[in-house]
Design an enzyme around this catalytic site. Structure first.
Site, PDB file in Angstrom:
ATOM      1  N   CYS A   1       0.841  -1.206   0.000  1.00  0.00           N
ATOM      2  CA  CYS A   1       0.000   0.000   0.000  1.00  0.00           C
ATOM      3  C   CYS A   1       0.874   1.253   0.000  1.00  0.00           C
ATOM      4  O   CYS A   1       2.051   1.209  -0.373  1.00  0.00           O
ATOM      5  CB  CYS A   1      -0.957  -0.024   1.193  1.00  0.00           C
ATOM      6  SG  CYS A   1      -2.246   1.250   1.106  1.00  0.00           S
TER       7      CYS A   1
ATOM      8  N   ASP B   1      -3.388   1.418  10.136  1.00  0.00           N
ATOM      9  CA  ASP B   1      -4.550   2.297  10.314  1.00  0.00           C
ATOM     10  C   ASP B   1      -5.001   2.271  11.764  1.00  0.00           C
ATOM     11  O   ASP B   1      -5.410   3.285  12.319  1.00  0.00           O
ATOM     12  CB  ASP B   1      -5.686   1.868   9.392  1.00  0.00           C
ATOM     13  CG  ASP B   1      -5.373   2.264   7.966  1.00  0.00           C
ATOM     14  OD1 ASP B   1      -4.678   1.493   7.281  1.00  0.00           O
ATOM     15  OD2 ASP B   1      -5.757   3.378   7.574  1.00  0.00           O
TER      16      ASP B   1
HETATM   17  C1  RUB Z   1      -3.818   3.402   3.650  1.00  0.00           C
HETATM   18  C2  RUB Z   1      -3.107   2.389   4.482  1.00  0.00           C
HETATM   19  C3  RUB Z   1      -1.811   2.798   5.106  1.00  0.00           C
HETATM   20  C4  RUB Z   1      -2.090   3.314   6.540  1.00  0.00           C
HETATM   21  C5  RUB Z   1      -0.862   3.998   7.122  1.00  0.00           C
HETATM   22  O1  RUB Z   1      -5.141   3.027   3.327  1.00  0.00           O
HETATM   23  O2  RUB Z   1      -3.585   1.296   4.719  1.00  0.00           O
HETATM   24  O3  RUB Z   1      -0.941   1.722   5.189  1.00  0.00           O
HETATM   25  O4  RUB Z   1      -3.143   4.233   6.522  1.00  0.00           O
HETATM   26  O5  RUB Z   1      -0.573   5.145   6.359  1.00  0.00           O
HETATM   27  P1  RUB Z   1      -6.062   4.041   2.476  1.00  0.00           P
HETATM   28  P2  RUB Z   1       0.301   6.358   6.968  1.00  0.00           P
HETATM   29  O6  RUB Z   1      -5.312   4.365   1.235  1.00  0.00           O
HETATM   30  O7  RUB Z   1      -7.315   3.259   2.221  1.00  0.00           O
HETATM   31  O8  RUB Z   1      -6.316   5.254   3.334  1.00  0.00           O
HETATM   32  O9  RUB Z   1       1.595   5.759   7.407  1.00  0.00           O
HETATM   33  O10 RUB Z   1       0.451   7.306   5.808  1.00  0.00           O
HETATM   34  O11 RUB Z   1      -0.463   6.948   8.094  1.00  0.00           O
END
Ligand code: RUB
Length: 333
Positions: A135, A204
């Site tokens: 991701c 998340d």
């Molecule tokens: C994004 C996702 C990321 C976490 C952490 O999902 O799963 O791995 O949110 O991100 P989506 P960060 O694209 O559905 O929001 O480290 O940027 O907080």
């Protein structure tokens, strides 16, 4: 107050989160804090503390309702609005200032947390490492970039992350930072795992038992890593730990539009095919080697300690009894 009275910039931010123009748990949290600040500064109603608190409660509800899974969103909102309780403002101006001050504090601390986590995580990467990430996590991108600057990386495998392709953002950002990156389909994770030294992923939500909720497919990545004896590091700020999981509340998993998976025209031609589009999954603590936070590196089983240190107000509420849900009223009564 009708929804129209919420400033248009705030509605725009809420829409941005809902439609994923603003995405990733950290960015969502900072955007929510910014929206609360804008809402406070643009409040045009009766200049009394009680009316202002009521209005901020509505704005909080609007923001929290945008996406269900990342606990960073309600945690950020509660962090900012708790100032209305803590500061016990006597005047309307004091109440506005309290919100503005704590929103800015949250944003600054959040940015700083990402920096600290990146530096801490980079130290754990061995020389000549190949990393796999899934991701787009801004914390993971920062950690990988930091490790690259220390000269420890040879390659990063970035999954494309169907159906929304956040992996393309990861690949683009890593390349911009000079990091050699190879984009792979999600289904190739096990194929390349024998080459990988570390998996680094964001979160998340981290539950009180150390389970990590992250983009769909994360648990499969962790499973393949465990089979190949590859270490899995989760990089997550402390505001991604969920207080309500302490009282057994499950983390709500977002299900998104089937049209993200297959085009609507195809669905129309195949009306009996059902499509399931879960956006997140849960990786059990046994599949995670460490969670790297801004207050230290912990085994997932120590998640409870982070909750006690950082989200103690929730534990107090639990001890008092009757705490089943984060409610704005808890901070304004
Ligand atoms: C994004 C996702 C990321 C976490 C952490 O999902 O799963 O791995 O949110 O991100 P989506 P960060 O694209 O559905 O929001 O480290 O940027 O907080």
């Amino acid at each position: 107050m009708t929804e129209q009275e919420v400033p248009s910039k705030v509605i725009e931010i809420a829409e941005g989160i809902k439609t994923m123009r603003i995405r990733g748990a950290g960015r969502i949290a900072r955007a929510a804090a910014e929206a609360l600040k804008i809402a406070a500064l643009e409040y045009g109603g009766v200049k009394e503390v009680s009316s202002f608190k009521k209005y901020m409660g509505k704005v909080a509800d609007l923001l929290i309702a945008t996406r269900p899974t990342a606990v960073s969103l309600p945690n950020a909102v509660m962090y900012v609005l708790a100032s209305l309780h803590r500061a016990n403002p006597r005047t309307f101006e004091d109440a506005v200032n309290a919100v503005v001050f704590s929103a800015e504090k949250f944003i600054n601390e959040s940015i700083n947390a990402v920096k600290i986590i990146a530096e801490t995580a980079a130290k754990r990467i061995r020389e000549n490492s190949t990393i796999l990430t899934h991701c787009h996590s801004s914390v993971a991108v920062s950690a990988i970039t930091e490790a690259y600057k220390l000269g420890r990386l040879v390659k990063v495998y970035s999954t494309e992350t169907r159906p929304f392709f956040q992996g393309r953002i990861t690949a683009k950002q890593l390349l911009e930072n000079g990091v050699p990156v190879v984009q792979i389909p999600d289904s190739a994770v096990r194929y390349v795992m024998h080459e990988v030294d570390h998996v680094i992923i964001g979160a998340d939500t981290v539950a009180s038992n150390g389970a990590v909720v992250n983009k769909i497919g994360t648990s499969q990545v962790a499973l393949a890593a465990k089979e190949a004896r590859v270490r899995v590091y989760v990089v997550a700020e402390t505001y991604k730990f969920s207080p309500t999981t302490l009282i057994g509340e499950p983390v709500p998993i977002e299900f998104r539009d089937p049209a993200e998976i297959v085009p609507e025209s195809w669905l129309r031609n195949h009306p009996r095919v059902k499509v399931l589009n879960p956006s997140f999954d849960v990786t059990p603590p046994e599949y995670i080697d460490a969670i790297i936070t801004e207050i230290g590196v912990i085994p997932p089983q120590a998640a409870i300690l982070v909750l006690m240190e950082r989200l103690g107000w929730a534990l107090d509420k639990i001890k008092q009894g009757g705490f089943t849900k984060i409610k704005f009223e808890d901070f304004t009564e």
